[in-house]
Motif scaffolding. Structure first.
Motif, PDB file in Angstrom:
ATOM      1  N   PHE A   1       7.629  13.998  10.469  1.00  0.00           N
ATOM      2  CA  PHE A   1       7.769  15.109   9.517  1.00  0.00           C
ATOM      3  C   PHE A   1       6.658  15.050   8.473  1.00  0.00           C
ATOM      4  O   PHE A   1       6.526  14.074   7.752  1.00  0.00           O
ATOM      5  CB  PHE A   1       9.137  15.022   8.834  1.00  0.00           C
ATOM      6  N   HIS A   2       5.851  16.121   8.410  1.00  0.00           N
ATOM      7  CA  HIS A   2       4.756  16.216   7.436  1.00  0.00           C
ATOM      8  C   HIS A   2       4.937  17.490   6.606  1.00  0.00           C
ATOM      9  O   HIS A   2       4.506  18.568   7.013  1.00  0.00           O
ATOM     10  CB  HIS A   2       3.399  16.290   8.141  1.00  0.00           C
ATOM     11  N   ALA A   3       5.596  17.384   5.477  1.00  0.00           N
ATOM     12  CA  ALA A   3       5.780  18.549   4.605  1.00  0.00           C
ATOM     13  C   ALA A   3       4.516  18.776   3.778  1.00  0.00           C
ATOM     14  O   ALA A   3       4.046  17.873   3.083  1.00  0.00           O
ATOM     15  CB  ALA A   3       6.976  18.349   3.689  1.00  0.00           C
ATOM     16  N   VAL A   4       3.957  19.983   3.861  1.00  0.00           N
ATOM     17  CA  VAL A   4       2.793  20.328   3.048  1.00  0.00           C
ATOM     18  C   VAL A   4       3.224  20.609   1.620  1.00  0.00           C
ATOM     19  O   VAL A   4       2.552  20.249   0.655  1.00  0.00           O
ATOM     20  CB  VAL A   4       2.058  21.543   3.648  1.00  0.00           C
ATOM     21  N   ASN A   5       4.366  21.260   1.462  1.00  0.00           N
ATOM     22  CA  ASN A   5       4.951  21.474   0.139  1.00  0.00           C
ATOM     23  C   ASN A   5       6.435  21.145   0.211  1.00  0.00           C
ATOM     24  O   ASN A   5       7.032  21.117   1.293  1.00  0.00           O
ATOM     25  CB  ASN A   5       4.747  22.921  -0.335  1.00  0.00           C
ATOM     26  N   ARG A   6       7.025  20.887  -0.926  1.00  0.00           N
ATOM     27  CA  ARG A   6       8.453  20.601  -0.983  1.00  0.00           C
ATOM     28  C   ARG A   6       9.113  21.543  -1.980  1.00  0.00           C
ATOM     29  O   ARG A   6       8.478  21.987  -2.932  1.00  0.00           O
ATOM     30  CB  ARG A   6       8.715  19.152  -1.406  1.00  0.00           C
ATOM     31  N   LEU A   7      10.388  21.804  -1.748  1.00  0.00           N
ATOM     32  CA  LEU A   7      11.187  22.568  -2.693  1.00  0.00           C
ATOM     33  C   LEU A   7      12.370  21.722  -3.130  1.00  0.00           C
ATOM     34  O   LEU A   7      12.902  20.921  -2.357  1.00  0.00           O
ATOM     35  CB  LEU A   7      11.709  23.860  -2.037  1.00  0.00           C
ATOM     36  N   ASP A   8      12.797  21.896  -4.383  1.00  0.00           N
ATOM     37  CA  ASP A   8      14.003  21.237  -4.855  1.00  0.00           C
ATOM     38  C   ASP A   8      15.177  21.601  -3.953  1.00  0.00           C
ATOM     39  O   ASP A   8      15.188  22.663  -3.323  1.00  0.00           O
ATOM     40  CB  ASP A   8      14.333  21.673  -6.286  1.00  0.00           C
ATOM     41  N   LYS A   9      16.171  20.748  -3.920  1.00  0.00           N
ATOM     42  CA  LYS A   9      17.333  20.957  -3.049  1.00  0.00           C
ATOM     43  C   LYS A   9      17.924  22.362  -3.216  1.00  0.00           C
ATOM     44  O   LYS A   9      18.238  23.037  -2.233  1.00  0.00           O
ATOM     45  CB  LYS A   9      18.406  19.897  -3.334  1.00  0.00           C
ATOM     46  N   ASP A  10      18.086  22.812  -4.434  1.00  0.00           N
ATOM     47  CA  ASP A  10      18.747  24.091  -4.684  1.00  0.00           C
ATOM     48  C   ASP A  10      17.788  25.268  -4.815  1.00  0.00           C
ATOM     49  O   ASP A  10      18.202  26.369  -5.182  1.00  0.00           O
ATOM     50  CB  ASP A  10      19.632  23.991  -5.929  1.00  0.00           C
ATOM     51  N   THR A  11      16.509  25.051  -4.551  1.00  0.00           N
ATOM     52  CA  THR A  11      15.550  26.152  -4.479  1.00  0.00           C
ATOM     53  C   THR A  11      15.401  26.558  -3.018  1.00  0.00           C
ATOM     54  O   THR A  11      15.217  25.710  -2.151  1.00  0.00           O
ATOM     55  CB  THR A  11      14.181  25.735  -5.045  1.00  0.00           C
ATOM     56  N   SER A  12      15.490  27.851  -2.754  1.00  0.00           N
ATOM     57  CA  SER A  12      15.369  28.346  -1.381  1.00  0.00           C
ATOM     58  C   SER A  12      13.952  28.858  -1.134  1.00  0.00           C
ATOM     59  O   SER A  12      13.188  29.086  -2.066  1.00  0.00           O
ATOM     60  CB  SER A  12      16.385  29.471  -1.138  1.00  0.00           C
ATOM     61  N   GLY A  13      13.637  29.034   0.148  1.00  0.00           N
ATOM     62  CA  GLY A  13      12.376  29.689   0.465  1.00  0.00           C
ATOM     63  C   GLY A  13      11.441  28.907   1.360  1.00  0.00           C
ATOM     64  O   GLY A  13      11.844  28.002   2.102  1.00  0.00           O
ATOM     65  N   ILE A  14      10.164  29.251   1.264  1.00  0.00           N
ATOM     66  CA  ILE A  14       9.154  28.842   2.239  1.00  0.00           C
ATOM     67  C   ILE A  14       8.716  27.388   2.078  1.00  0.00           C
ATOM     68  O   ILE A  14       8.301  26.969   0.994  1.00  0.00           O
ATOM     69  CB  ILE A  14       7.926  29.762   2.143  1.00  0.00           C
ATOM     70  N   VAL A  15       8.813  26.649   3.176  1.00  0.00           N
ATOM     71  CA  VAL A  15       8.267  25.297   3.255  1.00  0.00           C
ATOM     72  C   VAL A  15       7.306  25.249   4.443  1.00  0.00           C
ATOM     73  O   VAL A  15       7.671  25.635   5.561  1.00  0.00           O
ATOM     74  CB  VAL A  15       9.360  24.230   3.427  1.00  0.00           C
ATOM     75  N   VAL A  16       6.086  24.799   4.190  1.00  0.00           N
ATOM     76  CA  VAL A  16       5.075  24.674   5.236  1.00  0.00           C
ATOM     77  C   VAL A  16       5.073  23.235   5.741  1.00  0.00           C
ATOM     78  O   VAL A  16       4.997  22.291   4.953  1.00  0.00           O
ATOM     79  CB  VAL A  16       3.674  25.050   4.706  1.00  0.00           C
ATOM     80  N   ILE A  17       5.149  23.078   7.048  1.00  0.00           N
ATOM     81  CA  ILE A  17       5.214  21.747   7.668  1.00  0.00           C
ATOM     82  C   ILE A  17       4.072  21.626   8.674  1.00  0.00           C
ATOM     83  O   ILE A  17       3.868  22.521   9.504  1.00  0.00           O
ATOM     84  CB  ILE A  17       6.560  21.558   8.390  1.00  0.00           C
ATOM     85  N   ALA A  18       3.327  20.542   8.583  1.00  0.00           N
ATOM     86  CA  ALA A  18       2.271  20.281   9.556  1.00  0.00           C
ATOM     87  C   ALA A  18       2.868  19.524  10.739  1.00  0.00           C
ATOM     88  O   ALA A  18       3.675  18.610  10.562  1.00  0.00           O
ATOM     89  CB  ALA A  18       1.152  19.465   8.915  1.00  0.00           C
ATOM     90  N   LYS A  19       2.463  19.902  11.940  1.00  0.00           N
ATOM     91  CA  LYS A  19       3.013  19.266  13.134  1.00  0.00           C
ATOM     92  C   LYS A  19       2.306  17.960  13.497  1.00  0.00           C
ATOM     93  O   LYS A  19       2.759  17.250  14.398  1.00  0.00           O
ATOM     94  CB  LYS A  19       2.936  20.235  14.321  1.00  0.00           C
TER      95      LYS A  19
END
Length: 296
Positions: free
Chosen positions: A131-149
């Motif tokens: 798992f390579h998360a480019v950005n992270r969001l707080d647990k209770d924040t919804s929306g776009i997360v970009v993940i590198a494969k």
């Protein structure tokens, strides 16, 4: 098992130059990536023959890189959790994360995270990556997360993020009426002295700049569209709280949970230049139901 395989054709600009220069300068491979290829089971071929980075290239040479297989951490267990996928190709996976889901496991949330869900998805589709998360969001924040494969895509996206090449915008709902139609909050943020979680505006904090534009107002709240110039932890939440308009539902920073059970913050838009295809990618994540009523 081998990892990612990439092929490139050498242009006339690199005729007579070393393969090392081509890989580092033209293709942006880091020193760590080259070291991994050399020492951890990867390979480099030029025109189908094994080569070292000291090889001199000629125009129209075909360079092939085989990265070593990635090793997963045993601390992230794949879990069957559905994903709302907004975009996917061989290099990137972009998802719409629901509120209440942590991005990565922690001591308090060892399962049920986005990382657990993504690794299960990888296993179902034969993707040998971690798992390579480019950005992270707080647990209770919804929306776009970009993940590198894979690690190479993650390195390239991290550089793009550092250079301001990843454009993200949010929708937030604040307590009270923000009278100005648009504005910029420029206030440094640092960790609160007596907390490991909370942040606050403080003179010795890191530079933090938030731009906003009012979308609508009710009798008691304001809906704003927010663009981050910097990406500090809890930046939007801290900045609007410091402005006297904490996000509704954000009880950590002065908001009340009478109308919504989490901070009203959604990462709804993201655009970037794809680091490998060089195509412009623009994505939107629809507002979740608990925030949608204010917009409508």
């Amino acid at each position: 098992m081998t990892g990612l395989q990439l092929q490139w054709l050498v242009g006339d600009d690199w005729d007579g130059k070393l393969l090392r220069e081509f890989l580092k300068e033209e293709k942006k491979l880091s020193k760590r990536a080259l070291a991994d290829i050399k020492f951890a089971g990867g390979s480099i071929f030029v025109n189908g023959e094994f080569a070292t980075v000291r090889k001199t290239l000629q125009m129209n040479d075909e360079v092939e890189i085989i990265f070593p297989a990635e090793v997963r951490s045993g601390s992230i267990v794949p879990e069957k959790i559905g994903l709302d996928i907004l975009y996917e190709d061989a290099h990137l996976l972009v998802v719409n994360k629901p509120a209440g889901m942590p991005t990565i496991p922690s001591r308090d949330h060892v399962s049920g995270t986005l990382a657990n869900a993504v690794l299960y998805y990888y296993d179902q589709h034969g993707i040998s990556s971690t798992f390579h998360a480019v950005n992270r969001l707080d647990k209770d924040t919804s929306g776009i997360v970009v993940i590198a494969k894979h690690r190479f895509a993650h390195d390239l996206m991290a550089k793009e993020q550092q250079n301001g090449g990843i454009h993200r915008e949010y929708i937030a709902i604040t307590h009270g009426i923000i009278t100005t139609q648009k504005g910029t909050i420029n206030a440094p943020i640092g960790r609160k002295t007596d907390s490991i979680i909370e942040r606050e505006v403080r003179s010795d904090g890191q530079k933090a700049i938030t731009h906003f534009r009012v979308l609508s107002r009710t009798a008691e709240e304001t809906v704003v569209r927010v663009k981050l110039e910097t990406g500090r932890t809890h930046q939007i939440r801290v900045h609007f709280s410091n402005l006297g308009h904490p996000l509704i539902g954000d009880d950590l920073y002065g908001g009340e949970r009478t109308k919504i059970e989490r901070q009203a913050l959604h990462s709804f838009y993201c655009s970037f230049l794809h680091p490998l295809t060089l195509e412009k990618v623009s994505l939107e994540a629809p507002l979740p139901p608990d925030m949608k009523n204010w917009i409508e």
